[in-house]
Design a protein around this motif. Structure first.
Motif, short mmCIF file in Angstrom:
data_model
loop_
_atom_site.label_atom_id
_atom_site.label_comp_id
_atom_site.label_asym_id
_atom_site.label_seq_id
_atom_site.Cartn_x
_atom_site.Cartn_y
_atom_site.Cartn_z
N ARG A 159 0.83 -1.21 0.00
CA ARG A 159 0.00 0.00 0.00
C ARG A 159 0.87 1.26 0.00
O ARG A 159 0.50 2.27 -0.61
N GLN A 160 2.00 1.17 0.66
CA GLN A 160 2.87 2.35 0.71
C GLN A 160 3.56 2.60 -0.62
O GLN A 160 3.75 3.75 -1.01
N MET A 161 3.92 1.53 -1.31
CA MET A 161 4.56 1.71 -2.63
C MET A 161 3.58 2.33 -3.62
O MET A 161 3.97 2.98 -4.57
N LEU A 162 2.27 2.11 -3.36
CA LEU A 162 1.26 2.70 -4.25
C LEU A 162 0.87 4.11 -3.80
O LEU A 162 0.05 4.77 -4.44
N GLY A 163 1.43 4.54 -2.68
CA GLY A 163 1.10 5.87 -2.17
C GLY A 163 -0.26 5.91 -1.48
O GLY A 163 -0.86 6.99 -1.33
N LEU A 164 -0.77 4.74 -1.06
CA LEU A 164 -2.08 4.69 -0.41
C LEU A 164 -1.97 4.86 1.11
O LEU A 164 -2.97 5.05 1.78
N LYS A 165 -0.76 4.73 1.63
CA LYS A 165 -0.56 4.97 3.06
C LYS A 165 0.76 5.67 3.27
O LYS A 165 1.78 5.26 2.71
N LYS A 166 0.73 6.71 4.08
CA LYS A 166 1.96 7.46 4.34
C LYS A 166 2.76 6.77 5.44
O LYS A 166 2.19 6.30 6.42
N PRO A 167 4.08 6.73 5.28
CA PRO A 167 4.90 6.14 6.34
C PRO A 167 5.07 7.11 7.51
O PRO A 167 4.84 8.32 7.37
N THR A 168 5.51 6.57 8.64
CA THR A 168 5.86 7.44 9.78
C THR A 168 7.13 8.21 9.43
O THR A 168 7.23 9.41 9.68
N SER A 169 8.10 7.50 8.87
CA SER A 169 9.34 8.16 8.42
C SER A 169 9.98 7.33 7.30
O SER A 169 9.56 6.21 7.05
N GLY A 170 10.99 7.91 6.68
CA GLY A 170 11.66 7.23 5.57
C GLY A 170 11.10 7.70 4.24
O GLY A 170 10.16 8.52 4.20
N SER A 171 11.69 7.19 3.17
CA SER A 171 11.27 7.66 1.85
C SER A 171 11.01 6.50 0.89
O SER A 171 11.61 5.42 1.03
N ILE A 172 10.10 6.74 -0.05
CA ILE A 172 9.82 5.77 -1.12
C ILE A 172 9.91 6.51 -2.43
O ILE A 172 9.11 7.43 -2.69
N ARG A 173 10.89 6.16 -3.25
CA ARG A 173 11.01 6.77 -4.58
C ARG A 173 10.50 5.78 -5.61
O ARG A 173 10.95 4.63 -5.66
N ILE A 174 9.54 6.22 -6.40
CA ILE A 174 8.99 5.40 -7.48
C ILE A 174 9.33 6.09 -8.79
O ILE A 174 8.99 7.26 -8.97
N LEU A 175 10.00 5.38 -9.69
CA LEU A 175 10.42 5.93 -10.99
C LEU A 175 11.11 7.28 -10.80
O LEU A 175 10.87 8.24 -11.52
N GLY A 176 11.95 7.32 -9.77
CA GLY A 176 12.78 8.49 -9.52
C GLY A 176 12.14 9.60 -8.72
O GLY A 176 12.77 10.62 -8.45
N LYS A 177 10.86 9.43 -8.32
CA LYS A 177 10.17 10.50 -7.58
C LYS A 177 9.82 10.05 -6.16
O LYS A 177 9.30 8.94 -5.98
#
Lengths: 111, 269
Positions: B54-72
């Motif tokens: 769900r987080q990789m799809l941007g459906l849930k925000k993490p508490t901390s840290g980052s997820i870059r998908i296709l460079g964003k």
């Protein structure tokens, strides 16, 4: 994507170059349907196609069907490896007429 | 299509921490998925893999840290930029998530009608093409209620593929399918990677399927990554928790008597 039009024998050859994707395939479709509408036999040269998506493939299928209705010849020539992989995924390599070259077309049909 | 730099990850997750209320479900997770790679994410139920999905799809925000998908970095994007990223992503949800009032063809065509200006005939050919690819030709006019579980899954995949995404997420492709359909789907996933140069993330419980299709496998347990490696590296891992998963051994957890009693009686920890 860009394209060039040339005539070889009885065929109008539409040579597509680059990425034939959602943004660019309407241009390819327009050219294919235009020349078939003008009663030309059409070959689409895919030798310099780096990528083709399903919208590009859909344009080829539409061209094939229209040519059949108008009793015109339609085929693909010099299909690049990336384009061939996409055609194979949908088993269209067994359906669309595919040729290595236009000059030896009758002899080297690899349908 | 922009040619991806194979060294730049299609997905890059750094120091991801996620909570549900007070409970930490992802704990400092790092993961990279490279262009053209099939990554299988595995784990026990409750391991955190669905949360990660769900987080990789941007459906849930993490508490901390980052997820870059296709460079964003998807958690810092405005809605327009997030829309641009989502247009390049296909998602096949486990249960299909089809619209029950629409036919199969209408479900598959929906993303094209919403996000492109392609003409009707092109859209129709594209949807039939995708239904051919998933072996569902002739089912265009059926409603989801008329389909089996395996067919629903394949319609969901056809819809996920209709925009020819650069990145495909597939949640439990094999769950509940007979072995033949399951093997066909595995084969299709490999063909999609090869023909369309897609990067594919598969969430799965099925060891056999993961071993067959994955370039690399990540196993998650309790919100942490136990291992990320090739099929051989995973098979030969010396980590007992990895081997428990591979050998389907029940987990044996240490019991903290005080904490257990506190949980049962509702006493504060």
């Amino acid at each position: 994507m860009n394209y060039q039009i040339r005539t070889e024998g009885q065929y109008t050859v539409i040579a597509l170059r680059g990425d034939v994707d959602l943004h660019h395939s309407p241009k390819a479709r327009e050219q294919i349907l235009k020349y078939l509408g003008d009663q030309c036999h059409v070959m689409v040269d895919l030798a310099d196609v780096a990528y083709i998506d399903s919208s590009g493939i859909a344009s080829l299928i539409e061209g094939f069907q229209l040519a059949k209705q108008h009793k015109l010849q339609f085929g693909l020539v010099g299909v690049s490896e990336p384009a061939m992989q996409v055609l194979k995924l949908a088993r269209l390599d067994r359906v669309l007429p595919i040729h290595q070259t236009i000059s030896g077309m009758a002899l080297v049909s690899i349908r | 299509m922009t040619i991806d730099n194979p060294r730049e990850p299609a997905i890059e997750i750094r120091d991801l921490v996620t909570h549900y209320g007070e409970r930490k479900v992802i704990d400092g997770l790092n993961l990279s998925v490279y262009p053209g790679e099939i990554m299988a994410i595995m784990g026990f139920s409750g391991s955190g893999k669905t949360t990660l999905f769900r987080q990789m799809l941007g459906l849930k925000k993490p508490t901390s840290g980052s997820i870059r998908i296709l460079g964003k970095d998807i958690n810092t994007l405005n809605s327009k930029d997030m829309y641009d990223v989502r247009r390049q992503i296909g998602v096949a949800f486990q249960g299909g998530a089809l619209f029950s009032s629409l036919t199969v063809a209408e479900n598959v065509e929906l993303p094209l009608r919403e996000h492109t200006k392609l003409n009707n005939q092109t859209i129709r050919i594209m949807s039939r093409l995708k239904l051919e690819v998933v072996n569902l030709s002739g089912c265009e006019n059926l409603k989801p209620s008329e389909l089996s579980g395996g067919m629903l899954k394949r319609v969901a995949l056809a819809r996920a593929l209709i925009m020819d995404p650069r990145l495909l997420f597939f949640d439990e492709p094999s769950a509940g399918l007979d072995p033949i359909v399951s093997a066909e789907l595995d084969e299709l996933i490999i063909q999609l990677r090869d023909a369309m140069k897609m990067t594919i993330v598969v969430i799965t419980h099925e060891l056999h399927s993961a071993f067959k299709i994955a370039d690399r496998i990540t196993i998650i347990d309790k919100g942490e990554i136990l291992i990320t490696g090739t099929v051989d590296e995973v098979r030969h891992s010396s980590n007992p928790r990895v081997q428990n998963m591979l050998n389907r051994k029940p987990r044996e957890e240490r019991v903290d008597a005080d904490a257990y009693m506190d949980r049962l009686t509702g006493a504060a920890p």
